[in-house]
Design a protein around this motif. Structure first.
Motif, PDB file in Angstrom:
ATOM      1  N   GLN A  55       0.833  -1.203   0.000  1.00 43.74           N
ATOM      2  CA  GLN A  55       0.000   0.000   0.000  1.00 43.74           C
ATOM      3  C   GLN A  55       0.868   1.254   0.000  1.00 43.74           C
ATOM      4  O   GLN A  55       0.576   2.221  -0.713  1.00 43.74           O
ATOM      5  CB  GLN A  55      -0.935  -0.002   1.214  1.00 43.74           C
ATOM      6  CG  GLN A  55      -2.045  -1.016   1.123  1.00 43.74           C
ATOM      7  CD  GLN A  55      -2.833  -1.138   2.417  1.00 43.74           C
ATOM      8  OE1 GLN A  55      -2.334  -0.821   3.497  1.00 43.74           O
ATOM      9  NE2 GLN A  55      -4.064  -1.609   2.295  1.00 43.74           N
ATOM     10  N   SER A  56       1.934   1.232   0.768  1.00 43.60           N
ATOM     11  CA  SER A  56       2.833   2.375   0.827  1.00 43.60           C
ATOM     12  C   SER A  56       3.487   2.623  -0.529  1.00 43.60           C
ATOM     13  O   SER A  56       3.572   3.757  -0.993  1.00 43.60           O
ATOM     14  CB  SER A  56       3.903   2.129   1.891  1.00 43.60           C
ATOM     15  OG  SER A  56       4.851   3.156   1.881  1.00 43.60           O
ATOM     16  N   GLU A  57       3.937   1.547  -1.172  1.00 41.72           N
ATOM     17  CA  GLU A  57       4.569   1.671  -2.482  1.00 41.72           C
ATOM     18  C   GLU A  57       3.594   2.229  -3.516  1.00 41.72           C
ATOM     19  O   GLU A  57       4.001   2.900  -4.459  1.00 41.72           O
ATOM     20  CB  GLU A  57       5.089   0.313  -2.942  1.00 41.72           C
ATOM     21  CG  GLU A  57       6.286  -0.168  -2.155  1.00 41.72           C
ATOM     22  CD  GLU A  57       6.643  -1.621  -2.440  1.00 41.72           C
ATOM     23  OE1 GLU A  57       6.026  -2.233  -3.340  1.00 41.72           O
ATOM     24  OE2 GLU A  57       7.530  -2.147  -1.745  1.00 41.72           O
ATOM     25  N   ASN A  58       2.297   1.965  -3.332  1.00 40.03           N
ATOM     26  CA  ASN A  58       1.270   2.439  -4.264  1.00 40.03           C
ATOM     27  C   ASN A  58       0.692   3.794  -3.861  1.00 40.03           C
ATOM     28  O   ASN A  58      -0.285   4.244  -4.434  1.00 40.03           O
ATOM     29  CB  ASN A  58       0.148   1.412  -4.386  1.00 40.03           C
ATOM     30  CG  ASN A  58       0.601   0.148  -5.070  1.00 40.03           C
ATOM     31  OD1 ASN A  58       1.472   0.181  -5.944  1.00 40.03           O
ATOM     32  ND2 ASN A  58       0.044  -0.984  -4.675  1.00 40.03           N
ATOM     33  N   GLY A  59       1.287   4.425  -2.826  1.00 43.16           N
ATOM     34  CA  GLY A  59       0.830   5.748  -2.400  1.00 43.16           C
ATOM     35  C   GLY A  59      -0.467   5.720  -1.620  1.00 43.16           C
ATOM     36  O   GLY A  59      -1.110   6.758  -1.448  1.00 43.16           O
ATOM     37  N   GLN A  60      -0.879   4.567  -1.149  1.00 43.34           N
ATOM     38  CA  GLN A  60      -2.135   4.448  -0.392  1.00 43.34           C
ATOM     39  C   GLN A  60      -1.843   4.596   1.095  1.00 43.34           C
ATOM     40  O   GLN A  60      -1.919   3.637   1.857  1.00 43.34           O
ATOM     41  CB  GLN A  60      -2.803   3.094  -0.667  1.00 43.34           C
ATOM     42  CG  GLN A  60      -3.116   2.863  -2.118  1.00 43.34           C
ATOM     43  CD  GLN A  60      -3.525   1.427  -2.373  1.00 43.34           C
ATOM     44  OE1 GLN A  60      -3.021   0.503  -1.757  1.00 43.34           O
ATOM     45  NE2 GLN A  60      -4.445   1.249  -3.317  1.00 43.34           N
ATOM     46  N   MET A  61      -1.509   5.823   1.488  1.00 46.81           N
ATOM     47  CA  MET A  61      -1.135   6.064   2.873  1.00 46.81           C
ATOM     48  C   MET A  61      -2.060   7.095   3.496  1.00 46.81           C
ATOM     49  O   MET A  61      -2.677   7.899   2.795  1.00 46.81           O
ATOM     50  CB  MET A  61       0.306   6.559   2.944  1.00 46.81           C
ATOM     51  CG  MET A  61       1.312   5.543   2.436  1.00 46.81           C
ATOM     52  SD  MET A  61       2.991   6.165   2.455  1.00 46.81           S
ATOM     53  CE  MET A  61       2.962   7.339   1.114  1.00 46.81           C
TER      54      MET A  61
END
Length: 75
Positions: A55-61
């Motif tokens: 999620q972090s790598e996909n900007g879902q933060m």
């Protein structure tokens, strides 16, 4: 056996050690005897961590401040 005294004797011995081969053997022994926290957690916990990393790598933060505001009543 006084374990604290033995530790101090080992520390003194190690501090004066200059043999790179012996040092390397001790480093290897230390690494071999240490448990990796990743191996100590459950498969579910590892899956959750991997999901969070993805999620972090996909900007879902979510910003830390937002999370703290939302869950403040439980902290």
């Amino acid at each position: 056996m006084d374990i604290q005294a033995e530790k101090l004797r080992l520390i003194e011995w190690l501090a004066g050690l200059n043999d790179p081969n012996t040092l390397q053997e001790l480093i290897t022994l230390k690494k071999d005897t240490e448990a990796d926290w990743w191996d100590e957690i459950s498969a579910e916990e590892r899956a959750d961590i991997k999901e969070g990393m993805l999620q972090s790598e996909n900007g879902q933060m979510i910003a830390h401040e937002e999370v703290m505001k939302k869950y403040k009543k439980w902290l």
